[in-house]
Write a protein that holds these residues in place. Structure first.
Motif, PDB file in Angstrom:
ATOM      1  N   GLY A  90       2.890  18.727   7.834  1.00  0.00           N
ATOM      2  CA  GLY A  90       3.225  17.438   8.437  1.00  0.00           C
ATOM      3  C   GLY A  90       3.198  17.430   9.950  1.00  0.00           C
ATOM      4  N   GLN A  91       2.627  18.480  10.548  1.00  0.00           N
ATOM      5  CA  GLN A  91       2.580  18.528  12.021  1.00  0.00           C
ATOM      6  C   GLN A  91       1.142  18.748  12.488  1.00  0.00           C
ATOM      7  N   PRO A  92       0.317  17.702  12.373  1.00  0.00           N
ATOM      8  CA  PRO A  92      -1.091  17.868  12.767  1.00  0.00           C
ATOM      9  C   PRO A  92      -1.237  18.173  14.250  1.00  0.00           C
ATOM     10  N   CYS A  93      -2.415  18.714  14.616  1.00  0.00           N
ATOM     11  CA  CYS A  93      -2.699  19.046  16.020  1.00  0.00           C
ATOM     12  C   CYS A  93      -2.570  17.777  16.871  1.00  0.00           C
ATOM     13  N   PRO A  94      -2.233  17.943  18.125  1.00  0.00           N
ATOM     14  CA  PRO A  94      -2.109  16.762  18.997  1.00  0.00           C
ATOM     15  C   PRO A  94      -3.420  15.984  19.104  1.00  0.00           C
ATOM     16  N   HIS A  95      -4.557  16.673  18.906  1.00  0.00           N
ATOM     17  CA  HIS A  95      -5.852  16.005  19.085  1.00  0.00           C
ATOM     18  C   HIS A  95      -6.463  15.526  17.765  1.00  0.00           C
ATOM     19  N   ALA A  96      -5.701  15.632  16.670  1.00  0.00           N
ATOM     20  CA  ALA A  96      -6.284  15.301  15.359  1.00  0.00           C
ATOM     21  C   ALA A  96      -6.749  13.851  15.265  1.00  0.00           C
ATOM     22  N   ALA A  97      -6.090  12.962  15.990  1.00  0.00           N
ATOM     23  CA  ALA A  97      -6.446  11.544  15.894  1.00  0.00           C
ATOM     24  C   ALA A  97      -7.675  11.207  16.724  1.00  0.00           C
ATOM     25  N   THR A  98      -7.973  12.023  17.729  1.00  0.00           N
ATOM     26  CA  THR A  98      -9.045  11.650  18.670  1.00  0.00           C
ATOM     27  C   THR A  98     -10.229  12.608  18.669  1.00  0.00           C
ATOM     28  N   SER A  99     -10.090  13.767  18.034  1.00  0.00           N
ATOM     29  CA  SER A  99     -11.160  14.776  18.085  1.00  0.00           C
ATOM     30  C   SER A  99     -12.456  14.210  17.495  1.00  0.00           C
ATOM     31  N   ALA A 100     -13.522  14.217  18.270  1.00  0.00           N
ATOM     32  CA  ALA A 100     -14.803  13.643  17.800  1.00  0.00           C
ATOM     33  C   ALA A 100     -15.952  14.423  18.420  1.00  0.00           C
ATOM     34  N   VAL A 101     -16.056  15.676  18.036  1.00  0.00           N
ATOM     35  CA  VAL A 101     -17.095  16.550  18.580  1.00  0.00           C
ATOM     36  C   VAL A 101     -18.415  16.347  17.838  1.00  0.00           C
ATOM     37  N   VAL A 102     -18.347  16.351  16.508  1.00  0.00           N
ATOM     38  CA  VAL A 102     -19.587  16.212  15.741  1.00  0.00           C
ATOM     39  C   VAL A 102     -20.019  14.747  15.755  1.00  0.00           C
ATOM     40  N   ARG A 103     -21.314  14.548  15.754  1.00  0.00           N
ATOM     41  CA  ARG A 103     -21.850  13.179  15.807  1.00  0.00           C
ATOM     42  C   ARG A 103     -22.103  12.705  14.386  1.00  0.00           C
ATOM     43  N   ILE A 104     -21.556  11.532  14.088  1.00  0.00           N
ATOM     44  CA  ILE A 104     -21.649  11.005  12.721  1.00  0.00           C
ATOM     45  C   ILE A 104     -22.392   9.674  12.743  1.00  0.00           C
ATOM     46  N   PRO A 105     -23.492   9.560  12.012  1.00  0.00           N
ATOM     47  CA  PRO A 105     -24.130   8.239  11.898  1.00  0.00           C
ATOM     48  C   PRO A 105     -23.171   7.267  11.225  1.00  0.00           C
ATOM     49  N   HIS A 106     -23.100   6.040  11.719  1.00  0.00           N
ATOM     50  CA  HIS A 106     -22.170   5.061  11.171  1.00  0.00           C
ATOM     51  C   HIS A 106     -22.509   4.683   9.742  1.00  0.00           C
ATOM     52  N   ARG A 107     -23.787   4.508   9.466  1.00  0.00           N
ATOM     53  CA  ARG A 107     -24.167   3.974   8.167  1.00  0.00           C
ATOM     54  C   ARG A 107     -25.049   4.957   7.426  1.00  0.00           C
ATOM     55  N   SER A 108     -25.087   4.802   6.105  1.00  0.00           N
ATOM     56  CA  SER A 108     -25.819   5.756   5.283  1.00  0.00           C
ATOM     57  C   SER A 108     -27.319   5.533   5.304  1.00  0.00           C
ATOM     58  N   HIS A 109     -27.740   4.296   5.435  1.00  0.00           N
ATOM     59  CA  HIS A 109     -29.170   4.009   5.336  1.00  0.00           C
ATOM     60  C   HIS A 109     -29.614   3.252   6.578  1.00  0.00           C
ATOM     61  N   PRO A 110     -29.456   3.861   7.725  1.00  0.00           N
ATOM     62  CA  PRO A 110     -29.663   3.106   8.954  1.00  0.00           C
ATOM     63  C   PRO A 110     -31.128   2.900   9.279  1.00  0.00           C
ATOM     64  N   GLU A 111     -31.477   1.703   9.678  1.00  0.00           N
ATOM     65  CA  GLU A 111     -32.777   1.495  10.275  1.00  0.00           C
ATOM     66  C   GLU A 111     -32.723   1.996  11.718  1.00  0.00           C
ATOM     67  N   THR A 112     -31.615   1.666  12.371  1.00  0.00           N
ATOM     68  CA  THR A 112     -31.370   2.213  13.685  1.00  0.00           C
ATOM     69  C   THR A 112     -30.038   2.933  13.633  1.00  0.00           C
ATOM     70  N   LEU A 113     -30.057   4.220  13.889  1.00  0.00           N
ATOM     71  CA  LEU A 113     -28.819   4.979  13.771  1.00  0.00           C
ATOM     72  C   LEU A 113     -27.875   4.607  14.897  1.00  0.00           C
ATOM     73  N   GLU A 114     -26.616   4.426  14.517  1.00  0.00           N
ATOM     74  CA  GLU A 114     -25.568   4.294  15.513  1.00  0.00           C
ATOM     75  C   GLU A 114     -24.688   5.513  15.333  1.00  0.00           C
ATOM     76  N   TRP A 115     -24.132   5.982  16.426  1.00  0.00           N
ATOM     77  CA  TRP A 115     -23.393   7.236  16.348  1.00  0.00           C
ATOM     78  C   TRP A 115     -21.952   7.052  16.755  1.00  0.00           C
ATOM     79  N   ALA A 116     -21.077   7.771  16.049  1.00  0.00           N
ATOM     80  CA  ALA A 116     -19.671   7.778  16.436  1.00  0.00           C
ATOM     81  C   ALA A 116     -19.384   9.081  17.166  1.00  0.00           C
TER      82      ALA A 116
END
Ligand code: SF4
Length: 419
Positions: free
Chosen positions: A393-419
């Protein structure tokens, strides 16, 4: 570390045209490679599985039916990889040379180059390169460009061949014994774009030259895609180069707490393993694999649990949904990881995760779910202290904001958007 580049050598700001290509690498006319020389080179596939190219060629040459097609797999569905597009953007003709050499070796009439339709720049470059060869009227196989949809699993070779054979770009059930992929009645050789480029170099310089860098089991160079430092850097290094040196060559400005190796179906490796070499033999002892050369570095302020949760949520969306354990199991794993990330009922989520990994493993038609399970298990191992805190019950302080890996928003993108 030697900085001698090979397949990315002679790089221009724009894709090398045929004249620039031949001026740098040598003439196309007369390019030829004997199967024995290919075997002596020890060339392994650069797409991830690392199968020796000569093994595939030998297997096809033993079949009674003719080989009709040589396929260049430049789909690059792995979101953290950028090597095939980089290679195409610099030396498209080197890839085509290698495919031509393999087609001649197998007696195949056609080379099919597959580039994901969303990778519009690579599509345009390859189209122009193929047209240029057409105008030159070079002897040998006919070249064709195909642009399948760029989903994560669409680059899996049975999915790709199924799509080329007028099916959907979905992995096909295959027995554990080697089998011939076919389009119509004709056999198909599929190899990654970088593998083809290396064939072109071996045909020009021979197997001894090729083996002069790299390791005995994985000779030659590997194009790596390094990210996690706010940008994506592609560097070509000899197999066996320490991971730390690759990160340095890519100008990663921090000492990572961990790196993700091989891609989103790969393995987390703790920072104290960074002196290991980028080759499968060096990584075997820590359960990792360099795959298609992907390295994602996580800075000390990153959260490995959160990063893993983000990747698994994406991988669940990318399931081709034709196998129950994959279609239903991966979303369940993603949900448990999300609970663990937030530290909500984390202990139960962790127990379920471990159990579900055991029940899903080995039960898909392709390796997609097994890659996810490998990733999760390596995260539980590599970030063990963090996992205990999240479960308590004590997650890392950065657990809510950590975003190192790039994730495409949608599964079947014509134009990929990245998070
Ligand atoms: S294991 Fe998953 S991704 Fe692979 S074929 Fe089955 S449903 Fe599709």
């Amino acid at each position: 570390m030697t900085t001698k580049f090979r397949v990315l050598d002679g790089a221009h700001d724009t894709p090398a045209d045929l004249a620039q290509h031949e001026a740098h690498f040598g003439p196309i006319r007369g390019l030829h490679l004997e199967p024995a020389e290919l075997k002596a080179s020890g060339l392994t596939g650069r797409g991830g599985a690392g199968v020796a190219t000569a093994l595939k060629v030998d297997f096809l040459r033993q079949q009674k039916r003719a080989v009709g097609y040589v396929v260049v797999n430049a789909m690059e569905g792995e979101p953290a990889a950028h090597k095939d597009r980089t290679l195409i953007s610099k030396n498209p003709h080197l890839i085509l040379d290698g495919a031509m050499v393999l087609a001649n070796m197998l007696g195949a009439d056609d080379v099919v180059v597959c580039v994901a339709r969303e990778h519009t720049s690579a599509v345009a470059t390859m189209k122009a390169a193929i047209a240029e060869r057409g105008r030159r009227r070079l002897q040998g196989p006919a070249f064709e460009l195909m642009t399948p949809p760029g989903r994560y699993v669409a680059g899996e070779e049975s999915a790709l061949v199924h799509w080329l054979d007028d099916g959907e770009a979905l992995p096909q059930y295959r027995s554990t014994r080697p089998s011939v992929l076919r389009i119509g009645r004709r056999g198909v050789l599929v190899d990654n774009a970088e593998t083809h480029a290396n064939v072109a170099l071996i045909a020009r310089h021979g197997s001894d030259w090729f083996r002069s860098v790299g390791t005995s089991r994985q000779p030659g160079t590997l194009i790596t895609t390094v990210s996690g430092h706010g940008r994506t850097t592609v560097v070509e290094v000899p197999y066996g180069t320490p991971i730390r040196d690759v990160l340095h060559a890519a100008s990663v400005p921090f000492d990572p707490v961990a790196v993700l190796l091989g891609g989103y179906g790969g393995t987390w490796l703790a920072g104290h393993h960074l002196d290991r070499g980028c080759d499968n033999e060096s990584l075997q002892g820590v359960g990792a694999n360099i795959g298609a050369g992907v390295i994602v570095a996580v800075a000390p302020q990153g959260c490995g649990v959160a990063e893993t949760a983000r990747i698994v949520e994406y991988m669940a969306r990318e399931s081709a949904r034709q196998c129950g354990p994959c279609a239903f199991g991966l979303p369940a794993l993603a949900a448990d990881l999300e609970l663990l990330r937030r530290g909500h009922d984390g202990a139960s989520a962790l127990a379920r995760l471990e159990e579900r990994c055991g029940t899903i493993e080995g039960r898909g038609a392709c390796r997609h779910p097994d890659g996810v399970i490998r990733l999760i298990r390596s995260a539980l191992r590599t970030f063990a202290d963090d996992v205990v805190r999240h479960a308590g019950g004590q997650p890392c302080p950065h657990a809510a904001t950590s975003a190192v890996v790039r994730i495409p928003h949608r599964s079947h993108p014509e134009t990929l958007e990245w998070a």
